[in-house]
Design a protein around this motif. Structure first.
Motif: not given
Length: 311
Positions: A60-73
């Motif tokens: 879950v942490g890896e999935a969140l980190a990968a998505r966050w890299a794309q959508i972080a403000p």
């Protein structure tokens, strides 16, 4: 767990309001019934109703980190996420990455609320009640100057939106002083300095005080489904409902809430017909789309009734 990971991978924009992103408990994702994922900006909260292995948490942490890299403000904004393992009466909370703001203030439809993710079982704002809060705000706008009674007020979210909508007064009753103190801060956050009262009393021992301050144009009842020594729905809800005819003004409304999967809407209908037959059923509010449930009768019930006396 794959359905949760797929949901994370499909997120394209961040919600600006506190929101649920994955609702495994609705039963629409077999094998994930124990999981939910919420976003209380800027913090993600993963909740599980059963233990998760460390490798599952890592995925879950890896999935969140990968998505966050794309959508972080912003490119340098860190990923913040917590894990809560809980059952119906207790929880353990674990910070997995980043940090949590203090104070942590989130919004919903323009209203600001304090939340406290790292501590305790609940977080200060129940996301599944968003449509109930919308209804109360709309009701208050249509019945400007109305008098509202908010029982089991918790952190007084209903009170804040009622006053924003145009209610004149809201009496907030809850036996816990801590949540009521947060409720007062919620009002201050929204510049609601007048109209709300906060009464830390046992409702069942306070009917004289409650009745004397009425009648009310709207009574909100949002009790816990089970809280040892305080409230048990199948025993105590009837005691609440039989008070409604004396509490409500003519044409007054009651918002009755119950989040107990073993009770369907007929449970409340039967109690109203038996204990308060002067009330007429108006509607059951739809739950937020993100809380879709394979068995709607098991999901949160938010029911509107009206005291006889007019349209």
């Amino acid at each position: 767990m794959q359905a949760l990971l797929d949901t994370i991978a499909a997120i394209t924009t961040l919600p600006t309001d506190a929101s649920r992103l994955f609702h495994g408990r609705g039963g629409l994702s077999p094998g994930c019934e124990h999981l939910s994922l919420d976003f209380y900006p800027p913090v993600w909260l993963l909740t599980s109703f059963q233990p998760l292995a460390e490798d599952e948490l890592a995925r879950v942490g890896e999935a969140l980190a990968a998505r966050w890299a794309q959508i972080a403000p912003a490119p340098d904004q860190p990923l913040n996420w917590l894990f809560q393992q809980r059952d119906e009466v207790r929880a353990t909370n674990r910070l997995m990455a980043g940090s949590v703001p203090e104070p942590h203030v989130v919004s919903e439809n323009g209203t600001r609320f304090l939340v406290h993710l790292p501590h305790g079982l609940n977080h200060g704002l129940f996301l599944d009640m968003a449509e109930g809060r919308r209804w109360v705000r709309d009701w208050a706008h249509q019945h400007r100057g109305g008098q509202v009674l908010n029982l089991f007020a918790y952190t007084c979210a209903f009170s804040a939106v009622a006053l924003q909508g145009g209610a004149a007064t809201v009496l907030n009753f809850d036996m816990a002083r801590g949540p009521l103190a947060i409720g007062k801060r919620n009002h201050d956050l929204n510049d609601l300095r007048h109209g709300a009262s906060y009464l830390p009393h046992d409702i069942f021992n306070s009917w004289g005080k409650i009745t004397r301050s009425g009648p009310y144009d709207l009574v909100i009842m949002d009790p816990p489904s089970y809280q040892k020594g305080s409230f048990v729905a199948d025993k105590d809800y009837a005691r609440l409902i039989r008070r409604l005819p004396d509490l409500l003004a003519p044409d007054g409304h009651a918002l009755l809430c119950l989040n107990a999967p073993r009770f369907g809407p007929d449970f409340l209908h039967h109690l109203v017909q038996t204990e308060a037959p002067s009330l007429t059923f108006v509607e059951r509010l739809a739950n937020p789309a993100t809380f879709a449930d394979i068995a709607p009768e098991r999901a949160l019930k938010v029911m509107v009734y009206r005291q006889d006396g007019g349209a």
